[in-house]
Write a protein that holds these residues in place. Structure first.
Motif, PDB file in Angstrom:
ATOM      1  N   TYR A 247       0.842  -1.189   0.000  1.00 63.61           N
ATOM      2  CA  TYR A 247       0.000   0.000   0.000  1.00 63.61           C
ATOM      3  C   TYR A 247       0.880   1.243   0.000  1.00 63.61           C
ATOM      4  N   LEU A 248       0.483   2.242  -0.765  1.00 65.01           N
ATOM      5  CA  LEU A 248       1.132   3.553  -0.708  1.00 65.01           C
ATOM      6  C   LEU A 248       0.187   4.487   0.032  1.00 65.01           C
ATOM      7  N   LEU A 249       0.606   4.924   1.230  1.00 70.27           N
ATOM      8  CA  LEU A 249      -0.283   5.681   2.098  1.00 70.27           C
ATOM      9  C   LEU A 249       0.293   7.051   2.420  1.00 70.27           C
ATOM     10  N   PRO A 250      -0.574   8.070   2.533  1.00 74.34           N
ATOM     11  CA  PRO A 250      -0.105   9.370   3.006  1.00 74.34           C
ATOM     12  C   PRO A 250       0.323   9.271   4.466  1.00 74.34           C
ATOM     13  N   ILE A 251       1.199  10.166   4.888  1.00 76.29           N
ATOM     14  CA  ILE A 251       1.794  10.083   6.222  1.00 76.29           C
ATOM     15  C   ILE A 251       0.736  10.140   7.322  1.00 76.29           C
ATOM     16  N   ASP A 252      -0.312  10.935   7.162  1.00 73.47           N
ATOM     17  CA  ASP A 252      -1.356  10.989   8.185  1.00 73.47           C
ATOM     18  C   ASP A 252      -2.004   9.630   8.398  1.00 73.47           C
ATOM     19  N   LYS A 253      -2.240   8.901   7.302  1.00 74.86           N
ATOM     20  CA  LYS A 253      -2.818   7.559   7.418  1.00 74.86           C
ATOM     21  C   LYS A 253      -1.821   6.586   8.041  1.00 74.86           C
ATOM     22  N   VAL A 254      -0.546   6.714   7.658  1.00 74.44           N
ATOM     23  CA  VAL A 254       0.497   5.872   8.257  1.00 74.44           C
ATOM     24  C   VAL A 254       0.528   6.093   9.767  1.00 74.44           C
ATOM     25  N   LYS A 255       0.460   7.343  10.172  1.00 77.42           N
ATOM     26  CA  LYS A 255       0.499   7.665  11.600  1.00 77.42           C
ATOM     27  C   LYS A 255      -0.689   7.048  12.327  1.00 77.42           C
ATOM     28  N   ASP A 256      -1.840   7.065  11.713  1.00 77.23           N
ATOM     29  CA  ASP A 256      -3.029   6.482  12.343  1.00 77.23           C
ATOM     30  C   ASP A 256      -2.887   4.975  12.546  1.00 77.23           C
ATOM     31  N   VAL A 257      -2.498   4.250  11.485  1.00 77.65           N
ATOM     32  CA  VAL A 257      -2.444   2.780  11.595  1.00 77.65           C
ATOM     33  C   VAL A 257      -1.296   2.331  12.486  1.00 77.65           C
ATOM     34  N   LEU A 258      -0.316   3.205  12.667  1.00 80.65           N
ATOM     35  CA  LEU A 258       0.839   2.877  13.494  1.00 80.65           C
ATOM     36  C   LEU A 258       0.440   2.535  14.919  1.00 80.65           C
ATOM     37  N   ALA A 259      -0.596   3.192  15.407  1.00 81.68           N
ATOM     38  CA  ALA A 259      -0.999   3.037  16.807  1.00 81.68           C
ATOM     39  C   ALA A 259      -2.101   2.000  16.978  1.00 81.68           C
ATOM     40  N   THR A 260      -2.245   1.093  16.011  1.00 82.39           N
ATOM     41  CA  THR A 260      -3.268   0.048  16.101  1.00 82.39           C
ATOM     42  C   THR A 260      -2.603  -1.319  16.248  1.00 82.39           C
ATOM     43  N   ASP A 261      -3.422  -2.322  16.524  1.00 80.83           N
ATOM     44  CA  ASP A 261      -2.920  -3.693  16.625  1.00 80.83           C
ATOM     45  C   ASP A 261      -2.734  -4.329  15.255  1.00 80.83           C
ATOM     46  N   ASP A 262      -2.916  -3.541  14.196  1.00 75.71           N
ATOM     47  CA  ASP A 262      -2.780  -4.056  12.836  1.00 75.71           C
ATOM     48  C   ASP A 262      -1.352  -3.948  12.321  1.00 75.71           C
ATOM     49  N   PHE A 263      -0.424  -3.486  13.164  1.00 78.78           N
ATOM     50  CA  PHE A 263       0.952  -3.243  12.727  1.00 78.78           C
ATOM     51  C   PHE A 263       1.914  -4.116  13.526  1.00 78.78           C
ATOM     52  N   LYS A 264       2.843  -4.771  12.833  1.00 81.34           N
ATOM     53  CA  LYS A 264       3.897  -5.549  13.509  1.00 81.34           C
ATOM     54  C   LYS A 264       4.656  -4.614  14.457  1.00 81.34           C
ATOM     55  N   PRO A 265       4.769  -4.966  15.735  1.00 78.55           N
ATOM     56  CA  PRO A 265       5.239  -3.991  16.734  1.00 78.55           C
ATOM     57  C   PRO A 265       6.618  -3.384  16.466  1.00 78.55           C
ATOM     58  N   ASN A 266       7.624  -4.204  16.154  1.00 74.97           N
ATOM     59  CA  ASN A 266       8.947  -3.606  15.974  1.00 74.97           C
ATOM     60  C   ASN A 266       9.025  -2.784  14.681  1.00 74.97           C
ATOM     61  N   SER A 267       8.242  -3.156  13.686  1.00 72.61           N
ATOM     62  CA  SER A 267       8.187  -2.365  12.460  1.00 72.61           C
ATOM     63  C   SER A 267       7.486  -1.034  12.700  1.00 72.61           C
TER      64      SER A 267
END
Length: 300
Positions: A247-267
């Motif tokens: 996925y190519l995402l804008p930074i605001d969207k990246v920042k949002d998903v970063l704080a969810t359980d949908d992201f591998k923690p160390n990544s």
């Protein structure tokens, strides 16, 4: 997502990934793992009785440490002796991490700059708390107007660890005897079909280091982080099957998903470091700015 809620979620992520050094961890009950008097890891309490079955390889626990026997005095002897023990321990029902045996060798040494003292099967490293190193690549684009977007990968649902979660565009562990840049180019080619000529433009920018614990043991890890600015027209493609989608995402969207359980923690930590370095997180508006920075760069 409100800024306060986002910040608290990031603090919880960093706390989880640095749990070994928090109050209430098992650190006080762990044994230092030593080779020739140098500490190379932490042995969880449940492992010490198992290792005592192999007195020809491990000396009895003494002074809070478990050591390799002194007659194992070369890289090859240590590696082969410990591997034989691990092959035997694969029959233990309680050592679930060994069910994911990978036939991948990781170097064991006190510090990354030190000469390796032995190699160990990747799946077993948490049982000895030895340091693990990897390479993570932030792939991003910058439009003509200056807008930054980031390429993220979604891991295959058949992955042994963190199946189906969001991840960096490409990443991989450092195998014994393999260099950082070689690993970077290899993972870019295999996971995202990025030609070597493009991958080699990646810039080394940081390390992200942390130590966490779970039921499988102790995980001291340090990731070598690279930023790779990609051409606007370039699109990564699925390569070896470890990724199911990009996925190519804008930074605001990246920042949002970063704080969810949908992201591998160390990544997620690697991406957080990117956001800080590129000034997408501002110390004037983020009250936990210093906590974020310190949580990304812990001593191993």
């Amino acid at each position: 997502m409100c800024p306060c809620g986002w910040s608290e979620r990031i603090l919880r992520l960093l706390g989880r990934m640095n749990s070994f050094y928090l109050p209430g961890s098992r650190r006080a009950g762990c044994f230092r793992f030593e080779i020739d008097g140098a500490q190379v890891g932490w042995i969880p309490p449940h492992m010490a009785p198992l290792l005592a079955r192999y007195p020809q390889v491990f000396s009895p626990a003494h002074g809070g440490a478990v050591s390799l026997c002194h007659n194992l005095d070369t890289y090859e002897r240590r590696s082969e002796a410990v591997d034989a023990v691990l092959q035997d321990l694969r029959r233990e029902e309680g050592l679930s991490c060994l069910k994911g045996w990978r036939d991948e060798k990781y170097s064991v040494m006190p510090k990354f700059s030190d000469r390796p003292l032995m190699w160990m099967e990747r799946a077993a490293t948490s049982l000895f708390g030895v340091k693990r190193y990897g390479v993570h690549i932030n792939g991003y684009t910058v439009s003509e107007s200056g807008e930054v977007n980031m390429w993220l990968a979604r891991r295959s649902r058949t992955k042994q660890t963190y199946p189906g979660l969001l991840d960096n565009m490409a990443a991989g562990g450092l195998a014994a005897g393999v260099g950082i840049k070689h690993t970077l180019v290899k993972e870019c080619e295999e996971e995202a079909c990025i030609p070597a000529a493009i991958a080699e433009r990646a810039c080394p920018v940081a390390t992200v280091s942390y130590t966490y614990e779970d039921e499988d043991g102790v995980f001291p890890e340090s990731q070598f982080v690279f930023d790779l600015k990609l051409p606007l027209e370039f699109k990564p493609k699925i390569g070896d099957g470890e990724v199911q989608e990009f996925y190519l995402l804008p930074i605001d969207k990246v920042k949002d998903v970063l704080a969810t359980d949908d992201f591998k923690p160390n990544s997620a930590m690697v991406v957080l470091d990117f956001l800080i370095r590129h000034s997408f997180i501002d110390p004037d508006t983020e009250p936990h700015y210093q906590d974020f920075v310190s949580g990304l760069h812990q001593d191993l």
